[in-house]
Design a protein around this motif. Structure first.
Motif, PDB file in Angstrom:
ATOM      1  N   SER A   1      17.855  11.043  -6.581  1.00 23.73           N
ATOM      2  CA  SER A   1      16.718  10.820  -7.140  1.00 23.73           C
ATOM      3  C   SER A   1      15.674  11.250  -6.544  1.00 23.73           C
ATOM      4  CB  SER A   1      16.403   9.335  -7.221  1.00 23.73           C
ATOM      5  OG  SER A   1      15.981   8.801  -5.961  1.00 23.73           O
ATOM      6  N   PRO A   2      14.339  11.623  -6.908  1.00 29.15           N
ATOM      7  CA  PRO A   2      13.217  12.091  -6.232  1.00 29.15           C
ATOM      8  C   PRO A   2      12.725  11.059  -5.221  1.00 29.15           C
ATOM      9  CG  PRO A   2      12.584  11.459  -8.529  1.00 29.15           C
ATOM     10  CD  PRO A   2      13.887  11.176  -8.195  1.00 29.15           C
ATOM     11  N   TYR A   3      13.179  10.088  -5.058  1.00 25.95           N
ATOM     12  CA  TYR A   3      12.691   8.808  -3.997  1.00 25.95           C
ATOM     13  C   TYR A   3      12.993   9.599  -2.485  1.00 25.95           C
ATOM     14  CZ  TYR A   3      12.051   5.150  -7.283  1.00 25.95           C
ATOM     15  OH  TYR A   3      11.704   4.282  -8.391  1.00 25.95           O
ATOM     16  N   LYS A   4      11.762   9.253  -1.617  1.00 30.88           N
ATOM     17  CA  LYS A   4      11.963   9.837  -0.288  1.00 30.88           C
ATOM     18  C   LYS A   4      13.168   9.324   0.315  1.00 30.88           C
ATOM     19  CE  LYS A   4       9.092  10.293   3.966  1.00 30.88           C
ATOM     20  NZ  LYS A   4       7.976   9.967   4.650  1.00 30.88           N
TER      21      LYS A   4
ATOM     22  N   GLU B   1      15.412   3.278  -9.156  1.00 23.58           N
ATOM     23  CA  GLU B   1      15.875   2.043  -8.659  1.00 23.58           C
ATOM     24  C   GLU B   1      14.872   1.138  -9.762  1.00 23.58           C
ATOM     25  OE1 GLU B   1      15.017   1.118  -4.507  1.00 23.58           O
ATOM     26  OE2 GLU B   1      16.171   2.903  -4.235  1.00 23.58           O
ATOM     27  N   GLN B   2      15.178  -0.318  -9.898  1.00 28.76           N
ATOM     28  CA  GLN B   2      14.449  -0.999 -10.822  1.00 28.76           C
ATOM     29  C   GLN B   2      13.080  -0.985 -10.363  1.00 28.76           C
ATOM     30  OE1 GLN B   2      15.797  -4.942 -10.722  1.00 28.76           O
ATOM     31  NE2 GLN B   2      14.152  -5.696 -12.029  1.00 28.76           N
ATOM     32  N   GLN B   3      12.068  -0.830 -11.163  1.00 29.26           N
ATOM     33  CA  GLN B   3      10.832  -0.655 -10.903  1.00 29.26           C
ATOM     34  C   GLN B   3      10.065  -2.136 -10.951  1.00 29.26           C
ATOM     35  OE1 GLN B   3       9.199   2.534 -10.241  1.00 29.26           O
ATOM     36  NE2 GLN B   3      11.583   2.800 -10.335  1.00 29.26           N
ATOM     37  N   PHE B   4       9.442  -2.499  -9.878  1.00 29.46           N
ATOM     38  CA  PHE B   4       9.084  -3.875  -9.692  1.00 29.46           C
ATOM     39  C   PHE B   4       7.454  -3.746 -10.011  1.00 29.46           C
ATOM     40  CE2 PHE B   4      12.575  -3.772  -6.804  1.00 29.46           C
ATOM     41  CZ  PHE B   4      13.268  -4.980  -7.259  1.00 29.46           C
ATOM     42  N   GLY B   5       6.976  -2.715 -10.377  1.00 26.51           N
ATOM     43  CA  GLY B   5       5.548  -2.431 -10.789  1.00 26.51           C
ATOM     44  C   GLY B   5       4.794  -1.812  -9.437  1.00 26.51           C
ATOM     45  N   ASN B   6       3.411  -1.534  -9.531  1.00 27.37           N
ATOM     46  CA  ASN B   6       2.890  -0.607  -8.784  1.00 27.37           C
ATOM     47  C   ASN B   6       2.501  -1.465  -7.558  1.00 27.37           C
ATOM     48  OD1 ASN B   6       2.934   1.666 -10.163  1.00 27.37           O
ATOM     49  ND2 ASN B   6       0.981   0.971 -11.483  1.00 27.37           N
ATOM     50  N   PHE B   7       1.427  -1.182  -6.574  1.00 31.13           N
ATOM     51  CA  PHE B   7       1.184  -1.924  -5.547  1.00 31.13           C
ATOM     52  C   PHE B   7       1.144  -3.342  -5.802  1.00 31.13           C
ATOM     53  CE2 PHE B   7      -1.449   2.061  -4.989  1.00 31.13           C
ATOM     54  CZ  PHE B   7      -0.631   2.643  -4.067  1.00 31.13           C
ATOM     55  N   GLN B   8       1.807  -4.283  -4.814  1.00 31.50           N
ATOM     56  CA  GLN B   8       2.174  -5.392  -5.142  1.00 31.50           C
ATOM     57  C   GLN B   8       1.403  -6.607  -4.337  1.00 31.50           C
ATOM     58  OE1 GLN B   8       6.509  -5.390  -4.795  1.00 31.50           O
ATOM     59  NE2 GLN B   8       6.519  -3.839  -6.508  1.00 31.50           N
ATOM     60  N   ASN B   9       1.356  -7.939  -4.605  1.00 28.19           N
ATOM     61  CA  ASN B   9       0.898  -8.828  -4.138  1.00 28.19           C
ATOM     62  C   ASN B   9       2.314  -9.505  -3.557  1.00 28.19           C
ATOM     63  OD1 ASN B   9       0.609 -11.764  -3.843  1.00 28.19           O
ATOM     64  ND2 ASN B   9      -1.467 -11.484  -4.243  1.00 28.19           N
ATOM     65  N   VAL B  10       2.088  -9.542  -2.318  1.00 27.79           N
ATOM     66  CA  VAL B  10       3.656  -9.945  -1.325  1.00 27.79           C
ATOM     67  C   VAL B  10       3.997 -11.408  -2.008  1.00 27.79           C
ATOM     68  CG1 VAL B  10       4.691 -10.557   0.684  1.00 27.79           C
ATOM     69  CG2 VAL B  10       3.301  -8.579   0.518  1.00 27.79           C
TER      70      VAL B  10
ATOM     71  N   ASP C   1       0.930  -1.228   0.000  1.00 23.38           N
ATOM     72  CA  ASP C   1      -0.124  -0.028   0.006  1.00 23.38           C
ATOM     73  C   ASP C   1       0.802   1.439  -0.245  1.00 23.38           C
ATOM     74  OD1 ASP C   1       0.992  -0.176   2.592  1.00 23.38           O
ATOM     75  OD2 ASP C   1      -0.939  -0.387   3.530  1.00 23.38           O
ATOM     76  N   THR C   2       2.059   1.082  -0.149  1.00 23.06           N
ATOM     77  CA  THR C   2       3.138   2.258  -0.169  1.00 23.06           C
ATOM     78  C   THR C   2       3.783   2.273  -1.699  1.00 23.06           C
ATOM     79  OG1 THR C   2       3.280   2.346   1.997  1.00 23.06           O
ATOM     80  CG2 THR C   2       4.968   3.694   0.681  1.00 23.06           C
ATOM     81  N   PRO C   3       3.621   3.479  -2.227  1.00 24.17           N
ATOM     82  CA  PRO C   3       4.445   3.533  -3.686  1.00 24.17           C
ATOM     83  C   PRO C   3       5.988   3.633  -3.359  1.00 24.17           C
ATOM     84  CG  PRO C   3       2.762   5.300  -3.795  1.00 24.17           C
ATOM     85  CD  PRO C   3       2.766   4.605  -2.058  1.00 24.17           C
ATOM     86  N   ASP C   4       6.786   2.850  -3.998  1.00 24.90           N
ATOM     87  CA  ASP C   4       8.026   2.761  -3.993  1.00 24.90           C
ATOM     88  C   ASP C   4       8.778   4.028  -3.570  1.00 24.90           C
ATOM     89  OD1 ASP C   4      10.640   1.327  -3.695  1.00 24.90           O
ATOM     90  OD2 ASP C   4      11.064   1.694  -5.836  1.00 24.90           O
ATOM     91  N   TRP C   5       8.481   5.131  -4.124  1.00 28.81           N
ATOM     92  CA  TRP C   5       9.197   6.518  -4.303  1.00 28.81           C
ATOM     93  C   TRP C   5       8.689   7.067  -2.723  1.00 28.81           C
ATOM     94  CZ3 TRP C   5       6.431  10.785  -3.854  1.00 28.81           C
ATOM     95  CH2 TRP C   5       4.913  10.895  -4.141  1.00 28.81           C
ATOM     96  N   LYS C   6       7.625   6.499  -2.049  1.00 20.06           N
ATOM     97  CA  LYS C   6       7.379   7.174  -0.816  1.00 20.06           C
ATOM     98  C   LYS C   6       7.840   6.180   0.366  1.00 20.06           C
ATOM     99  CE  LYS C   6       2.972   9.321  -1.962  1.00 20.06           C
ATOM    100  NZ  LYS C   6       1.606   9.481  -1.651  1.00 20.06           N
ATOM    101  N   VAL C   7       8.699   5.092   0.212  1.00 22.63           N
ATOM    102  CA  VAL C   7       9.120   4.476   1.253  1.00 22.63           C
ATOM    103  C   VAL C   7      10.391   5.229   1.769  1.00 22.63           C
ATOM    104  CG1 VAL C   7      10.411   2.407   1.681  1.00 22.63           C
ATOM    105  CG2 VAL C   7       8.363   2.419  -0.180  1.00 22.63           C
ATOM    106  N   SER C   8      10.288   5.220   3.270  1.00 19.31           N
ATOM    107  CA  SER C   8      11.215   5.858   4.104  1.00 19.31           C
ATOM    108  C   SER C   8      12.604   5.008   4.332  1.00 19.31           C
ATOM    109  CB  SER C   8      10.741   6.198   5.385  1.00 19.31           C
ATOM    110  OG  SER C   8       9.604   7.283   5.009  1.00 19.31           O
ATOM    111  N   LEU C   9      13.582   5.587   4.924  1.00 19.60           N
ATOM    112  CA  LEU C   9      14.681   4.777   5.122  1.00 19.60           C
ATOM    113  C   LEU C   9      14.330   4.198   6.513  1.00 19.60           C
ATOM    114  CD1 LEU C   9      17.673   7.015   4.907  1.00 19.60           C
ATOM    115  CD2 LEU C   9      17.471   5.091   3.595  1.00 19.60           C
TER     116      LEU C   9
END
Length: 118
Positions: free
Chosen positions: A49-52, A81-90, A11-19
């Motif tokens: 990059s614009p990632y958080k 970074e490599q894009q794995f797709g949007n919201f994902q099924n674990v 439920d979190t886009p990759d670019w919004k993931v924190s350290l």
């Protein structure tokens, strides 16, 4: 955050993931090492990059440098970074990572993402 919790991408886009806390510590340590490498008279030009998490890394690193040592700071959206797709099924992601291990990390293409080669 996603390095320790595969569910974060649900439920979190990759670019919004924190350290993580450890990531903040590592970035701060990298800033200290950079300061040791360049000394008091060295200067740097940062691209990020614009990632958080890259913004957070920059903030942690730059706190160890004097303002006059930082020539410029530039956000570069083409760095990502490599894009794995949007919201994902674990479960699907874990299966893909296992398949990637057999196929080859660099050449494997995630179903709705890209390959490391891209």
């Amino acid at each position: 955050q996603c390095n320790i919790d595969d569910n974060a991408y649900v439920d979190t886009p990759d670019w919004k993931v924190s350290l993580t806390d450890r990531g903040h510590q590592q970035a701060s340590a990298a800033g200290k090492q950079l300061k040791e490498l360049i000394g008091d008279s060295g200067r740097v030009f940062f691209y990020y990059s614009p990632y958080k998490r890259t913004t957070q890394t920059l903030e942690n690193m730059s706190q160890h440098l004097d303002d006059e040592q930082i020539v410029s700071v530039r956000e570069e959206p083409r760095m990502s970074e490599q894009q794995f797709g949007n919201f994902q099924n674990v479960e699907q992601v874990l299966n893909c990572k296992e398949e990637r291990h057999s196929f080859g990390r660099f050449y494997y293409r995630f179903p709705s993402g890209e390959a490391g080669l891209d």
